[in-house]
Design a protein around this motif. Structure first.
Motif, mmCIF file in Angstrom:
data_model
loop_
_atom_site.group_PDB
_atom_site.id
_atom_site.type_symbol
_atom_site.label_atom_id
_atom_site.label_comp_id
_atom_site.label_asym_id
_atom_site.label_seq_id
_atom_site.Cartn_x
_atom_site.Cartn_y
_atom_site.Cartn_z
ATOM 1 N N ARG A 1 -62.846 57.132 -19.747
ATOM 2 C CA ARG A 1 -62.443 57.940 -20.968
ATOM 3 C C ARG A 1 -60.895 58.664 -20.559
ATOM 4 N NH1 ARG A 1 -66.689 62.230 -20.798
ATOM 5 N NH2 ARG A 1 -65.643 63.228 -22.504
ATOM 6 N N GLY A 2 -60.424 58.149 -19.553
ATOM 7 C CA GLY A 2 -58.928 58.683 -19.271
ATOM 8 C C GLY A 2 -59.116 60.148 -18.493
ATOM 9 N N VAL A 3 -58.065 60.976 -18.681
ATOM 10 C CA VAL A 3 -58.179 62.359 -17.631
ATOM 11 C C VAL A 3 -59.185 63.326 -18.526
ATOM 12 C CG1 VAL A 3 -56.756 64.117 -16.974
ATOM 13 C CG2 VAL A 3 -55.702 61.770 -17.052
ATOM 14 N N VAL A 4 -60.161 63.709 -17.782
ATOM 15 C CA VAL A 4 -61.257 64.456 -18.199
ATOM 16 C C VAL A 4 -61.321 65.876 -17.301
ATOM 17 C CG1 VAL A 4 -62.279 62.950 -19.403
ATOM 18 C CG2 VAL A 4 -62.945 63.107 -17.395
ATOM 19 N N ASP A 5 -62.123 66.895 -17.816
ATOM 20 C CA ASP A 5 -62.395 67.817 -16.863
ATOM 21 C C ASP A 5 -63.429 67.467 -15.956
ATOM 22 O OD1 ASP A 5 -62.248 70.519 -15.964
ATOM 23 O OD2 ASP A 5 -64.180 71.128 -16.846
ATOM 24 N N GLY A 6 -63.697 67.914 -14.702
ATOM 25 C CA GLY A 6 -64.841 67.611 -13.525
ATOM 26 C C GLY A 6 -65.983 67.924 -14.071
ATOM 27 N N THR A 7 -66.233 68.807 -14.907
ATOM 28 C CA THR A 7 -67.567 69.111 -15.529
ATOM 29 C C THR A 7 -68.037 68.452 -16.731
ATOM 30 O OG1 THR A 7 -66.827 71.086 -16.829
ATOM 31 C CG2 THR A 7 -67.297 71.414 -14.674
ATOM 32 N N ASP A 8 -67.365 67.520 -17.150
ATOM 33 C CA ASP A 8 -67.588 66.898 -18.264
ATOM 34 C C ASP A 8 -68.526 65.389 -17.829
ATOM 35 O OD1 ASP A 8 -66.424 68.116 -19.840
ATOM 36 O OD2 ASP A 8 -64.837 66.641 -19.998
ATOM 37 N N HIS A 9 -69.119 64.790 -18.811
ATOM 38 C CA HIS A 9 -70.016 63.593 -18.346
ATOM 39 C C HIS A 9 -70.193 62.753 -19.649
ATOM 40 C CE1 HIS A 9 -73.118 66.169 -19.855
ATOM 41 N NE2 HIS A 9 -73.641 65.226 -20.344
ATOM 42 N N CYS A 10 -70.452 61.524 -19.468
ATOM 43 C CA CYS A 10 -70.708 60.781 -20.491
ATOM 44 C C CYS A 10 -71.694 59.787 -20.205
ATOM 45 C CB CYS A 10 -69.267 59.738 -20.784
ATOM 46 S SG CYS A 10 -69.218 58.652 -19.338
ATOM 47 N N ARG A 11 -72.156 58.776 -21.177
ATOM 48 C CA ARG A 11 -73.400 57.943 -21.043
ATOM 49 C C ARG A 11 -72.865 57.032 -19.708
ATOM 50 N NH1 ARG A 11 -74.626 55.566 -26.539
ATOM 51 N NH2 ARG A 11 -72.794 54.206 -26.049
ATOM 52 N N ALA A 12 -71.836 56.636 -19.425
ATOM 53 C CA ALA A 12 -71.689 55.724 -18.457
ATOM 54 C C ALA A 12 -71.740 56.278 -17.052
ATOM 55 C CB ALA A 12 -70.142 55.038 -18.434
ATOM 56 N N PHE A 13 -72.306 57.630 -16.879
ATOM 57 C CA PHE A 13 -72.286 58.413 -15.695
ATOM 58 C C PHE A 13 -72.988 57.504 -14.632
ATOM 59 C CE2 PHE A 13 -74.719 61.236 -12.766
ATOM 60 C CZ PHE A 13 -73.738 61.594 -12.036
ATOM 61 N N HIS B 1 -66.988 56.346 -11.558
ATOM 62 C CA HIS B 1 -66.185 55.726 -12.228
ATOM 63 C C HIS B 1 -64.748 56.709 -12.440
ATOM 64 C CE1 HIS B 1 -68.693 52.706 -14.122
ATOM 65 N NE2 HIS B 1 -69.514 53.675 -14.227
ATOM 66 N N GLY B 2 -64.848 57.980 -11.562
ATOM 67 C CA GLY B 2 -63.890 58.570 -11.645
ATOM 68 C C GLY B 2 -63.045 58.958 -10.475
ATOM 69 N N THR B 3 -61.695 59.183 -10.363
ATOM 70 C CA THR B 3 -61.032 59.672 -9.347
ATOM 71 C C THR B 3 -60.496 60.933 -9.478
ATOM 72 O OG1 THR B 3 -60.350 57.252 -9.139
ATOM 73 C CG2 THR B 3 -59.097 58.888 -7.826
ATOM 74 N N PRO B 4 -60.638 61.830 -8.338
ATOM 75 C CA PRO B 4 -60.135 63.172 -8.679
ATOM 76 C C PRO B 4 -58.588 63.365 -8.524
ATOM 77 C CG PRO B 4 -61.378 62.820 -6.630
ATOM 78 C CD PRO B 4 -61.454 61.776 -7.345
ATOM 79 N N LEU B 5 -57.819 63.924 -9.303
ATOM 80 C CA LEU B 5 -56.509 64.304 -9.517
ATOM 81 C C LEU B 5 -56.296 65.399 -8.409
ATOM 82 C CD1 LEU B 5 -56.167 64.197 -13.375
ATOM 83 C CD2 LEU B 5 -55.551 62.277 -11.561
ATOM 84 N N ARG C 1 -59.400 68.330 -12.490
ATOM 85 C CA ARG C 1 -59.492 67.050 -13.494
ATOM 86 C C ARG C 1 -59.850 65.861 -12.795
ATOM 87 N NH1 ARG C 1 -54.257 67.318 -16.478
ATOM 88 N NH2 ARG C 1 -53.405 67.604 -14.793
ATOM 89 N N ILE C 2 -60.473 65.030 -13.313
ATOM 90 C CA ILE C 2 -60.637 63.675 -12.997
ATOM 91 C C ILE C 2 -60.086 62.427 -13.925
ATOM 92 C CG2 ILE C 2 -62.855 61.755 -12.465
ATOM 93 C CD1 ILE C 2 -62.779 64.593 -10.828
ATOM 94 N N ALA C 3 -59.532 61.519 -13.256
ATOM 95 C CA ALA C 3 -58.997 60.285 -14.038
ATOM 96 C C ALA C 3 -60.291 59.293 -13.920
ATOM 97 C CB ALA C 3 -57.858 59.566 -13.118
ATOM 98 N N CYS D 1 -68.772 64.286 -13.938
ATOM 99 C CA CYS D 1 -67.480 63.401 -13.739
ATOM 100 C C CYS D 1 -66.998 63.597 -12.113
ATOM 101 C CB CYS D 1 -66.484 63.626 -14.667
ATOM 102 S SG CYS D 1 -66.516 62.945 -16.315
ATOM 103 N N THR D 2 -67.265 64.556 -11.567
ATOM 104 C CA THR D 2 -66.804 65.101 -10.283
ATOM 105 C C THR D 2 -67.613 63.989 -9.361
ATOM 106 O OG1 THR D 2 -66.362 67.235 -10.706
ATOM 107 C CG2 THR D 2 -66.642 66.599 -8.401
#
Length: 79
Positions: A35-47, A20-24, A29-31, A15-16
């Motif tokens: 998916r909302g607020v997630v950890d920077g090491t997470d990822h999803c299918r929309a990457f 689609h993400g913005t760093p907090l 963490r990434i907004a 997510c970093t």
């Protein structure tokens, strides 16, 4: 660093690096818009990789003790 290394297809999704993400403010963490607020090491299918979000590694530190003679081009006996 070459441009090809930044744009390679087999980039590990995080997510970093996602567009689609913005760093907090805490830096970990990434907004995410999806998916909302997630950890920077997470990822999803929309990457979706954004190379401009990538932070290059820090340069290696010089080790050792150097003198002015180590950086001179002329003969060290001349003055």
């Amino acid at each position: 660093m070459k441009l090809k290394k930044l744009l390679r297809k087999n980039m590990e999704p995080r997510c970093t690096y996602c567009s689609h993400g913005t760093p907090l403010a805490d830096g970990r963490r990434i907004a995410c818009r999806r998916r909302g607020v997630v950890d920077g090491t997470d990822h999803c299918r929309a990457f979706q990789y954004d190379p401009l979000r990538r932070v290059p590694p820090k340069p290696a530190a010089l080790r050792g003790h150097f003198t002015d003679a180590d950086f001179s081009l002329g003969d060290t006996n001349e003055k």
